[in-house]
Design an enzyme around this catalytic site. Structure first.
Site, mmCIF file in Angstrom:
data_model
loop_
_atom_site.group_PDB
_atom_site.id
_atom_site.type_symbol
_atom_site.label_atom_id
_atom_site.label_comp_id
_atom_site.label_asym_id
_atom_site.label_seq_id
_atom_site.Cartn_x
_atom_site.Cartn_y
_atom_site.Cartn_z
ATOM 1 N N HIS A 1 -4.265 -4.465 -8.699
ATOM 2 C CA HIS A 1 -5.124 -3.380 -8.219
ATOM 3 C C HIS A 1 -6.584 -3.846 -8.225
ATOM 4 C CE1 HIS A 1 -6.335 0.626 -7.234
ATOM 5 N NE2 HIS A 1 -7.262 0.550 -8.177
ATOM 6 N N MET B 1 0.810 -1.210 0.000
ATOM 7 C CA MET B 1 0.000 0.000 0.000
ATOM 8 C C MET B 1 0.854 1.276 0.000
ATOM 9 S SD MET B 1 -2.798 -1.512 -0.368
ATOM 10 C CE MET B 1 -4.107 -0.314 -0.160
ATOM 11 N N ARG B 2 1.975 1.243 -0.679
ATOM 12 C CA ARG B 2 2.837 2.417 -0.816
ATOM 13 C C ARG B 2 3.102 2.664 -2.287
ATOM 14 N NH1 ARG B 2 3.653 5.096 4.134
ATOM 15 N NH2 ARG B 2 3.702 3.507 5.738
ATOM 16 N N ASN C 1 2.049 -5.047 -10.265
ATOM 17 C CA ASN C 1 1.143 -4.711 -9.163
ATOM 18 C C ASN C 1 -0.238 -5.269 -9.475
ATOM 19 O OD1 ASN C 1 0.178 -3.338 -6.815
ATOM 20 N ND2 ASN C 1 -0.690 -1.755 -8.140
HETATM 21 C C1 GAR Z 1 -5.959 -6.785 -2.687
HETATM 22 O O1 GAR Z 1 -7.334 -6.589 -2.903
HETATM 23 C C2 GAR Z 1 -5.162 -5.944 -3.657
HETATM 24 O O2 GAR Z 1 -5.746 -5.830 -4.918
HETATM 25 C C3 GAR Z 1 -5.160 -4.624 -2.946
HETATM 26 O O3 GAR Z 1 -4.979 -4.921 -1.591
HETATM 27 C C4 GAR Z 1 -5.528 -6.228 -1.327
HETATM 28 C C5 GAR Z 1 -4.450 -7.060 -0.688
HETATM 29 O O4 GAR Z 1 -4.927 -8.292 -0.269
HETATM 30 N N1 GAR Z 1 -4.130 -3.770 -3.428
HETATM 31 C C6 GAR Z 1 -4.241 -2.446 -3.503
HETATM 32 O O5 GAR Z 1 -5.247 -1.833 -3.181
HETATM 33 C C7 GAR Z 1 -3.008 -1.734 -4.033
HETATM 34 N N2 GAR Z 1 -3.290 -0.363 -4.240
HETATM 35 P P1 GAR Z 1 -3.916 -9.460 0.121
HETATM 36 O O6 GAR Z 1 -2.911 -8.846 1.101
HETATM 37 O O7 GAR Z 1 -4.787 -10.465 0.807
HETATM 38 O O8 GAR Z 1 -3.259 -9.954 -1.117
#
Ligand code: GAR
Length: 268
Positions: free
Chosen positions: A159, A135-136, A157
């Site tokens: 998203h 998340m960075r 990445n």
């Molecule tokens: C996932 O939904 C991913 O798409 C999102 O965080 C979650 C992580 O879940 N990523 C973002 O929002 C990036 N900007 P996880 O830790 O269980 O894989």
């Protein structure tokens, strides 16, 4: 590619996407192995997977760097190989209206944190870096040091939205609140902007009248766990090329965009 690719991972939370990639490596679906798991959050649940599986882990604490900079900027020394003006001119996370002091603070604090990440990662050579719920935003300082050949991107990445709609930190929430009838997830290469890099793959789900944010997150995550390993597999097979495309627009203007071309085999 016939060889096993070395995959580094950065996570901030639960790590279910990382788990999906680990599973696909273990089953042989992806010819790859995870060589490190890094995080900006010492409580990230996903770090336990590394400990359990004997994969090296490390944490870089962005929070303390950002707090120190706010208190006493002079105490936060940028890395030796740091060029503020070059990084400011490359980044596209902030637009031209942004306060220059805000942009500078972002670039300096991120470069300090990212230099620590790079120091850790140096011990574990890798072919591909996957951001799995990291998340960075990464600054050009980090991106240029990983993508040493600008034509061969190697940071991916995932998203939780159908980009280019709803970049940012709450893709599922933004999709739901907008009243979309379809939502989805996207895997892309990372560039200097926020969730703006060349798209590798997408999957979509339908949003029904009785859906909630939680139910669409559940639908979306299930698709993420399928999509991310598919995209990593394409990378491992050497099937992802980036190409620069130019388009003439109706108003006479021109547009250029780097896009991903999925090839049948590396010889194509
Ligand atoms: C996932 O939904 C991913 O798409 C999102 O965080 C979650 C992580 O879940 N990523 C973002 O929002 C990036 N900007 P996880 O830790 O269980 O894989």
């Amino acid at each position: 590619m016939d060889r096993t690719i070395r995959i580094g991972a950065l996570i901030s939370g639960t790590g279910t996407n990382l788990q999906a990639i680990i599973d696909s490596c273990e089953s042989g679906e992806i010819n790859g192995k995870i060589v490190f798991i890094g995080s900006d959050n010492s409580n990230a649940h996903g770090l336990n997977k590394g400990t359990l599986l004997g994969i090296p882990t490390f944490v870089v604490n962005y929070g303390s760097i950002i707090r120190n900079f706010k208190k006493e900027p002079a105490t936060v020394a940028p890395p030796d190989d740091f060029d503020l003006n070059d990084l400011i001119s490359k980044q596209t996370l902030f637009n031209a209206d942004a306060e220059i002091e805000t942009v500078k603070a972002f670039i300096i604090t991120r470069a300090v944190a990212e230099a620590k990440l790079i120091d850790e990662m140096r011990h574990y050579p890798f072919d591909l870096l996957v951001l799995a719920g990291y998340m960075r935003n990464l600054s050009p300082y980090f991106i240029d040091r990983v993508n040493t050949d600008p034509d061969i991107p190697r940071i991916m990445n995932i998203h939780p939205a159908l980009l280019p709609a709803f970049p940012g930190i709450d893709g599922y929430g933004d999709t739901f609140r907008y009243g979309c009838k379809i939502g989805g997830c996207t895997v892309h290469f990372v560039d200097y902007g926020e969730d703006s890099g060349p798209i590798i793959g997408q999957k979509a789900y339908e949003i029904l009248e009785d859906d909630t944010i939680d139910s669409i997150r559940a639908k979306g995550l299930k698709l993420e766990w399928a999509l991310y390993p598919e995209c990593v597999k394409l990378f491992a097979e050497g099937r992802l090329n980036t190409v620069r495309r130019s388009y003439e627009l109706k108003d006479g203007g021109k547009m250029q965009k780097t896009v991903v071309k999925i090839i049948q085999s590396p010889k194509d």
